[in-house]
Scaffold this motif. Sequence first.
Motif, short mmCIF file in Angstrom:
data_model
loop_
_atom_site.label_atom_id
_atom_site.label_comp_id
_atom_site.label_asym_id
_atom_site.label_seq_id
_atom_site.Cartn_x
_atom_site.Cartn_y
_atom_site.Cartn_z
N SER A 35 -50.23 -11.64 -8.52
CA SER A 35 -50.41 -12.85 -7.70
C SER A 35 -49.52 -12.76 -6.47
N TYR A 36 -50.03 -13.29 -5.36
CA TYR A 36 -49.20 -13.50 -4.18
C TYR A 36 -49.02 -14.99 -4.07
N LYS A 37 -47.77 -15.45 -4.05
CA LYS A 37 -47.47 -16.88 -3.97
C LYS A 37 -48.45 -17.71 -4.80
N ASN A 38 -49.49 -18.28 -4.17
CA ASN A 38 -50.40 -19.07 -5.01
C ASN A 38 -51.81 -18.49 -5.08
N VAL A 39 -51.97 -17.23 -4.62
CA VAL A 39 -53.29 -16.60 -4.71
C VAL A 39 -53.25 -15.61 -5.86
N LYS A 40 -54.23 -15.70 -6.75
CA LYS A 40 -54.32 -14.71 -7.80
C LYS A 40 -55.16 -13.55 -7.31
N ALA A 41 -54.51 -12.45 -6.93
CA ALA A 41 -55.24 -11.34 -6.34
C ALA A 41 -55.98 -10.54 -7.40
N LEU A 42 -55.35 -10.33 -8.56
CA LEU A 42 -55.98 -9.59 -9.64
C LEU A 42 -55.72 -10.32 -10.94
N GLN A 43 -56.75 -10.45 -11.76
CA GLN A 43 -56.57 -11.15 -13.03
C GLN A 43 -57.06 -10.30 -14.19
N ASP A 44 -56.11 -9.78 -14.94
CA ASP A 44 -56.44 -9.09 -16.17
C ASP A 44 -57.49 -7.98 -15.99
N ILE A 45 -57.16 -7.06 -15.11
CA ILE A 45 -58.11 -5.98 -14.80
C ILE A 45 -57.88 -4.80 -15.75
N SER A 46 -58.93 -4.28 -16.34
CA SER A 46 -58.80 -3.09 -17.18
C SER A 46 -60.00 -2.17 -16.95
N PHE A 47 -59.75 -0.90 -16.77
CA PHE A 47 -60.83 0.09 -16.74
C PHE A 47 -60.23 1.48 -16.84
N ASN A 48 -61.07 2.45 -17.14
CA ASN A 48 -60.63 3.84 -17.24
C ASN A 48 -61.51 4.70 -16.37
N ALA A 81 -67.35 -0.59 -10.81
CA ALA A 81 -66.83 -1.85 -11.31
C ALA A 81 -67.13 -2.89 -10.25
N LEU A 82 -67.84 -3.94 -10.64
CA LEU A 82 -68.09 -5.02 -9.70
C LEU A 82 -66.93 -5.99 -9.80
N ILE A 83 -66.32 -6.31 -8.64
CA ILE A 83 -65.12 -7.13 -8.68
C ILE A 83 -65.26 -8.28 -7.70
N GLN A 84 -64.85 -9.45 -8.16
CA GLN A 84 -64.83 -10.60 -7.26
C GLN A 84 -63.70 -11.54 -7.63
N ASP A 85 -63.02 -12.08 -6.62
CA ASP A 85 -61.89 -13.00 -6.82
C ASP A 85 -60.91 -12.47 -7.85
N GLY A 86 -60.64 -11.19 -7.81
CA GLY A 86 -59.65 -10.60 -8.67
C GLY A 86 -60.09 -10.38 -10.11
N LYS A 87 -61.38 -10.60 -10.36
CA LYS A 87 -61.87 -10.40 -11.72
C LYS A 87 -62.97 -9.36 -11.73
N ILE A 88 -62.99 -8.53 -12.80
CA ILE A 88 -64.08 -7.55 -12.91
C ILE A 88 -65.27 -8.23 -13.56
N LEU A 89 -66.42 -8.13 -12.88
CA LEU A 89 -67.61 -8.77 -13.41
C LEU A 89 -68.31 -7.86 -14.41
N GLU A 90 -68.38 -6.57 -14.07
CA GLU A 90 -69.05 -5.64 -14.96
C GLU A 90 -68.65 -4.21 -14.60
N ILE A 91 -68.60 -3.35 -15.62
CA ILE A 91 -68.33 -1.94 -15.37
C ILE A 91 -69.42 -1.14 -16.05
N ASP A 92 -70.11 -0.30 -15.29
CA ASP A 92 -71.14 0.55 -15.90
C ASP A 92 -71.64 1.55 -14.87
N THR A 93 -72.63 2.36 -15.27
CA THR A 93 -73.26 3.23 -14.29
C THR A 93 -74.15 2.34 -13.42
N PRO A 94 -74.41 2.75 -12.18
CA PRO A 94 -75.24 1.92 -11.31
C PRO A 94 -76.61 1.65 -11.94
#
Lengths: 300, 368
Positions: A11-24, A201-214
């Motif tokens: 987080s930066y001050k009051n913006v959550k830049a990344l939230q609980d991101i996981s991938f390999n 990995a589709l990402i928006q507002d610091g959250k991963i929406l989905e991870i897969d092959t295109p």
Amino acid sequence: MSICVANISKSYKNVKALQDISFNVKVGELFGIIGPDGAGKTTLFRILTTLLFADNGRATVSGWDVVSDYKNIRKSVGYMPGRFSLYQDLTVEENLQFFATIFGTTIEENYDLIKDIYVQIEPFKDRRAGKLSGGMKQKLALCCALIHKPKVLFLDEPTTGVDPVSRKEFWEMLKRLQQKNITILVSTPYMDEAALCDRIALIQDGKILEIDTPEAIVKHYPKPIYNVSANNMYKLINSLNAYQYIHSVYPFGEFVHYTDKRAEFNAVELKLYLESKNLSNIRIEKTVATIEDTFMELAK
Amino acid sequence: MKRFIGFVKKEFYHIFRDRRSLFILFGMPIAQIMLFGFAITNEINNVDIAILDHSKDTNTEEIINKISASKYFSINQFIDKESDIETIFKKGKIKAVLNFEKDFSKNLIKDYKANIQIVTDATDPNTANTISNYINAILTQYNKELNNKVAFSYQIVPQTRMVYNPELKSVYMFVPGVMTIILMLVSAMMTSISIAREKELGTMEILLVSPLKPFQVIVGKVFPYIFLSIINAIVIVVLSIFIFKMPVLGSLVLLGLESVLFIITALALGILISTISATQQTAMMISLMGLMLPVILLSGFIFPISSMPLPLQVISNIIPAKWFIIIIKGIMLKGVGIQFIWKETLILVGMTIFFIGISVKKYKIRLE
């Protein structure tokens, strides 16, 4: 695994830049982080290149922890920041020479790795980097990031601000680099480029929406999708938005992509509706979903 | 080592390809030393004065001749009445008027006493003071010549001797000061700007994600400026010796070593500034406001420290320039060796270590 990210938050001050991101990311994989501006892509890259601390979670690159083993990571990765970050007052050749030297190598030693890219900018090797065109700058930056034969390559929006032809060439280069067993993590706001990655990995507002092959991501699209076109695009979108069975409508080139609420879609009925709104030349065809459609659906 | 050389090479490219920084580096020292040497001076030369002579006798004529013979004054006009004094001062050219009383010679012979009024234009108090002192000196001299004929019984004769700068040339005072300013400016400002530039243009991001160690980056940044500052110091000393006939009584080697020490102090300050500023603009403002003004005002370069109010005297101690000016004045004008300036040298060494210590602590190996 080449890159492991586990529950990273920042987080930066009051913006959550990344939230609980996981991938390999596997060794030799071309992995894309796809998301709009402000989604947190650059923050993620900076954490992985040891430039920022995450608030929570762990990450490793080539098996090294991004916090405790940062020195090893810095020696063995190539990083191309989103903003053009070479020395504008140095010539193409001097820039390349400089980066080769600080990584303790020479241009000759790894020339085969950059050859395909470098031959395209070689005619301008005595030109100052600041005077190059956007596409040339990116090619040079890629050369500089590659000159020490990195195991992992981080490319933060490498094609933003680059013309379509150069973009295509750039992605062809990435494909070739991948064959040399270099892991590539690339971010882009362009959905069409996503299809060229092994996995995304589709990402928006610091959250991963989905991870897969295109391909899988597109297949997961839940509804049949239709290309609709008419003589007046603007009126068409307004009319569709007012239609009682609408699920979604997005402009897509010369068509709009339309999905229906009902399980059984009736094209004739829609055509009649649109004609009643004084639209002509109406065409309705079934089409396949793209990554953009998926992204819009997931981001809803 | 190869990495370091590569880095230094890159720095030299930056410096030589940027016209502005080249100008600051090499134009500034020459311009400043010329300015301070020729234009800004406390001495008076050929000051225009006017004479109001009510008696016009042999004695007043002798005095007038003596004054006009000196190189300090040129007699510009003669006036006839007191009311003219104000008029000519208002025109601004005349800086002083000599007013001889009526019957000057007669009074001198009769009463052993005659009066001259010296009126000076004190809009510039320093000059007015100097003018009046110079005229007084000439009158005293004349007085003595008159008295040679008559023996006085008791007499105190002060014999003033100005040592180290017998001709009271102000350039002797300015050269150490200018040298200090320039070394400070080039070293501190230029390094802080050049490090801040890497941050501003984003190249620092790539440098961080490379095997370069922080001290390699810092030393690589600083090294070219040590080299260029030494050249500057040499240029200044050569200019002051050959153009302003400034003596260097002490050892040139010692002068060189002390200059290198001061350059390193200034560079350390520059690095410290760069660690707290994110853009070139900030770095430049901090350098100019935070370094240049104290160097000019509080180092004793222009205003003597002993006449400052106590708090400022205390503050002046933390300004490296103060100690360096004491050192180079000692070496150049007094010809002293290290045994007389070891204390000041140690203070500079201490300050340098302190600045480097903080910089290393504050240097960010990450972006936040």
